[in-house]
Write an enzyme that holds these catalytic residues in place. Structure first.
Site, PDB file in Angstrom:
ATOM      1  N   ASN A 176      39.632 -10.693 -42.572  1.00 46.47           N
ATOM      2  CA  ASN A 176      39.041 -10.226 -41.182  1.00 46.47           C
ATOM      3  C   ASN A 176      37.784  -9.441 -41.439  1.00 46.47           C
ATOM      4  O   ASN A 176      37.422  -8.772 -42.218  1.00 46.47           O
ATOM      5  CB  ASN A 176      40.165  -8.895 -40.636  1.00 46.47           C
ATOM      6  CG  ASN A 176      39.205  -8.330 -39.426  1.00 46.47           C
ATOM      7  OD1 ASN A 176      39.310  -9.022 -38.374  1.00 46.47           O
ATOM      8  ND2 ASN A 176      38.925  -7.126 -39.673  1.00 46.47           N
ATOM      9  N   GLU A 177      36.830  -9.871 -40.593  1.00 47.59           N
ATOM     10  CA  GLU A 177      35.331  -9.367 -40.604  1.00 47.59           C
ATOM     11  C   GLU A 177      34.992  -9.288 -42.262  1.00 47.59           C
ATOM     12  O   GLU A 177      34.606  -8.168 -42.547  1.00 47.59           O
ATOM     13  CB  GLU A 177      35.441  -8.231 -39.887  1.00 47.59           C
ATOM     14  CG  GLU A 177      35.569  -8.368 -38.378  1.00 47.59           C
ATOM     15  CD  GLU A 177      35.176  -7.133 -37.373  1.00 47.59           C
ATOM     16  OE1 GLU A 177      34.911  -5.900 -37.983  1.00 47.59           O
ATOM     17  OE2 GLU A 177      35.188  -7.448 -36.217  1.00 47.59           O
ATOM     18  N   GLU A 303      39.078 -11.473 -31.683  1.00 49.38           N
ATOM     19  CA  GLU A 303      38.870  -9.988 -31.048  1.00 49.38           C
ATOM     20  C   GLU A 303      37.800 -10.101 -30.013  1.00 49.38           C
ATOM     21  O   GLU A 303      36.902 -10.688 -30.501  1.00 49.38           O
ATOM     22  CB  GLU A 303      38.627  -9.020 -32.287  1.00 49.38           C
ATOM     23  CG  GLU A 303      39.578  -8.784 -33.314  1.00 49.38           C
ATOM     24  CD  GLU A 303      39.129  -7.671 -34.117  1.00 49.38           C
ATOM     25  OE1 GLU A 303      38.263  -6.988 -33.876  1.00 49.38           O
ATOM     26  OE2 GLU A 303      39.765  -7.671 -35.368  1.00 49.38           O
TER      27      GLU A 303
HETATM   28  O1  AHR Z   1      39.495  -3.746 -32.892  1.00 53.52           O
HETATM   29  C1  AHR Z   1      39.094  -2.709 -33.788  1.00 53.52           C
HETATM   30  C2  AHR Z   1      38.236  -3.127 -34.913  1.00 53.52           C
HETATM   31  O2  AHR Z   1      37.147  -3.843 -34.635  1.00 53.52           O
HETATM   32  C3  AHR Z   1      38.965  -4.214 -35.830  1.00 53.52           C
HETATM   33  O3  AHR Z   1      39.793  -3.589 -36.791  1.00 53.52           O
HETATM   34  C4  AHR Z   1      37.935  -4.500 -36.467  1.00 53.52           C
HETATM   35  O4  AHR Z   1      38.323  -6.194 -37.099  1.00 53.52           O
HETATM   36  C5  AHR Z   1      36.588  -4.799 -35.564  1.00 53.52           C
HETATM   37  O5  AHR Z   1      35.777  -4.446 -35.900  1.00 53.52           O
END
Ligand code: AHR
Length: 498
Positions: A176-177, A303
């Site tokens: 993730n990210e 997201e």
């Molecule tokens: O959704 C909250 C956060 O936002 C998540 O953990 C991250 O992936 C994003 O920056």
């Protein structure tokens, strides 16, 4: 007499476009704030009705929405999560520190609990593995634990832990990210790691569908491009496609307040959807460019949603949810329908008590947010084929190039497939009278509408029914058109049979 915007819509019922994947209406739940604990998991608390620790009021509300997929365990949490901490007897699971969200993690809610929750609400699980601080073997073995039939040490362990039959988890995210909390990596660096992770995960179960971490609104200018360039420079594609989806993140409203927003803030937020459109357009174009007929790459927005100034780490990213959020959700879905060929899934952040939540809880009480009701109203769009619509509407004030009323239509498969039309009147003051023409008479039309006197209206667990959808009057006219009146800042959905 009140002034009213006059809007004319022409739906083309026989020009069937691409399918709006049901997965567009998916969700995301992270170990963050009060999303999992106590949003889903209440353990042996006696004051909240639960089934083996999973709260039943939330199950009931989510089941009704038929959410197609649920992403878990993060978010930033995913790249610090070691899945083996969350299996086996609960009292023996190690307590850890949740690094990103600064809270204690009991590990009471792990793989078995998540997959049971998915079964209870009827959703497909989407698991995001730990790339940032985990190993390839850890990710690979999670796939084996969840999906494999062959008797191995891990599948025996799964059976011992109560699941003799594999769950066959279809969707797997590779970190993730990675450009941020996932490891502050460069896109080329991630591309190299991605190959390694994807290779071993896929070899463990060739049927899984893999999701690569794409850009956010902050690095959309370069992240995906460099990632793709690096990945495809290997020329090792005779090994078969490595992944199916690229996932981007996009939040809106970062400088705004959840309840104390001005009219300018509201229109500014709607204007921000143009940035989301650009982001989608750019990422989708790259996916198309790198797709081949036997190895298509489709886009996921795993997201997205509003993130206001009130939502900070200290309060577990909690914020209120008003009619403004409902309008943003609805317009977001209209945008995603426009890109139905490209977009496979979107996961709004996050299901319960975090950011643009569907549900808010307070002890044993819950409420459904206006955003929840948009998911409910739009249910008929899932897996429908997009229909062209011509809309002639006065403009929305203060947002260049945007109409006051937005309309999207889909049609269920089959000759007599039902048509779902969703309508958003984003104007803060002007109601709209919308005449919809189909080129033929309608047999039946039903409508539901979500509106409230003030755009700041919202629900709370103590007052859960302030903003709720109601049936609305839709008049079929003798000339074959139907007319619906939309109050200011409202969202409606019609089901039409021809
Ligand atoms: O959704 C909250 C956060 O936002 C998540 O953990 C991250 O992936 C994003 O920056």
């Amino acid at each position: 007499m009140n002034q009213m915007n006059q809007v004319h819509v022409r739906v083309h019922p026989h020009v069937r476009g691409p399918k709006v994947e049901r997965f567009v209406y998916s969700q995301f739940a992270e170990h963050l704030g009060r999303c999992i604990y106590p949003g889903i998991w209440v353990g042996d608390r006696k004051d909240i009705p639960n089934d083996g620790g999973i709260r039943l009021d939330v199950v009931e509300a989510l089941k009704a929405l038929e959410i197609p997929a649920l992403r878990w365990p993060g978010g930033c949490f995913a790249d610090n999560y070691h899945w083996m901490d969350g299996i086996g007897p609960r009292e023996q699971r190690p307590k850890r520190h949740n690094l990103w969200w600064k809270q204690s993690e009991s590990n009471a809610f792990g793989t078995h609990e998540f997959l049971r929750f998915c079964e209870m609400i009827g959703t497909e699980p989407y698991i995001c593995v730990n790339v940032g601080s985990g190993t390839v073997e850890e990710a690979r073995s999670w796939v084996e634990y969840c999906n494999c039939v062959e008797e191995t040490h891990l599948t025996q362990l799964r059976a011992q832990n109560g699941a003799p039959t594999p769950w066959k988890v279809r969707f797997w995210g590779v970190g993730n990210e990675l450009w941020g909390c996932g490891g502050r990596m460069r896109p080329d660096q991630y591309a190299d790691l991605f190959c390694q992770f994807a290779n071993f995960m896929r070899r463990t179960d060739p049927t899984i569908e893999l999701i690569a971490c794409g850009s956010s609104s902050r690095n959309m200018e370069y992240w995906n491009e460099i990632f793709f360039e690096r990945l495809f420079s290997y020329r090792l594609h005779h090994w078969g496609p490595l992944f199916e989806y690229l996932a981007i993140h996009h939040y809106l409203g970062r400088t705004l307040s959840d309840l104390n927003f001005t009219d300018d803030d509201y229109y500014g937020l709607i204007g921000e959807l143009d940035q989301l459109r650009k982001h989608v357009e750019k990422a989708a174009a790259l996916c198309r460019a790198y797709s081949t007929p036997d190895a298509p790459i489709r886009l996921i927005i795993d997201e997205w949603g509003t993130w206001y100034v009130e939502a900070v780490t200290e309060n577990g990213l909690y914020q209120q949810n008003t009619m403004m959020d409902a309008i943003v959700a609805a317009l977001g879905f209209h945008l995603y329908h426009d890109y139905a060929e490209d977009i496979f899934m979107t996961n709004m952040a996050q299901t319960i008590n975090v950011l643009q939540a569907l549900i808010l809880t307070k002890g044993p009480k819950v409420c459904k947010t206006p955003t929840y009701h948009v998911f409910d109203l739009f249910k008929g769009h899932k897996d429908g084929q997009r229909l062209p619509v011509d809309v002639s509407s006065p403009p929305l004030p203060r947002v260049e190039g945007r109409a006051a009323v937005s309309v999207s239509a889909t049609r269920a498969p089959g000759e007599k497939g039902q048509i779902t039309i969703s309508l958003v009147n984003a104007h803060l003051e002007m109601p709209a009278s919308v005449a919809i023409e189909f080129g033929q008479p309608v047999t039946r039309v039903d409508g539901r509408i979500l509106s409230s006197d003030a755009v700041r209206d919202h629900n709370t667990p103590d007052e859960p029914e302030r903003v709720v959808p109601r049936d609305c009057k839709v008049t079929p006219n003798v000339d074959g058109t139907v007319t619906i009146d939309l109050p200011p800042h409202s969202v409606a959905a019609l089901t039409v049979s021809l």
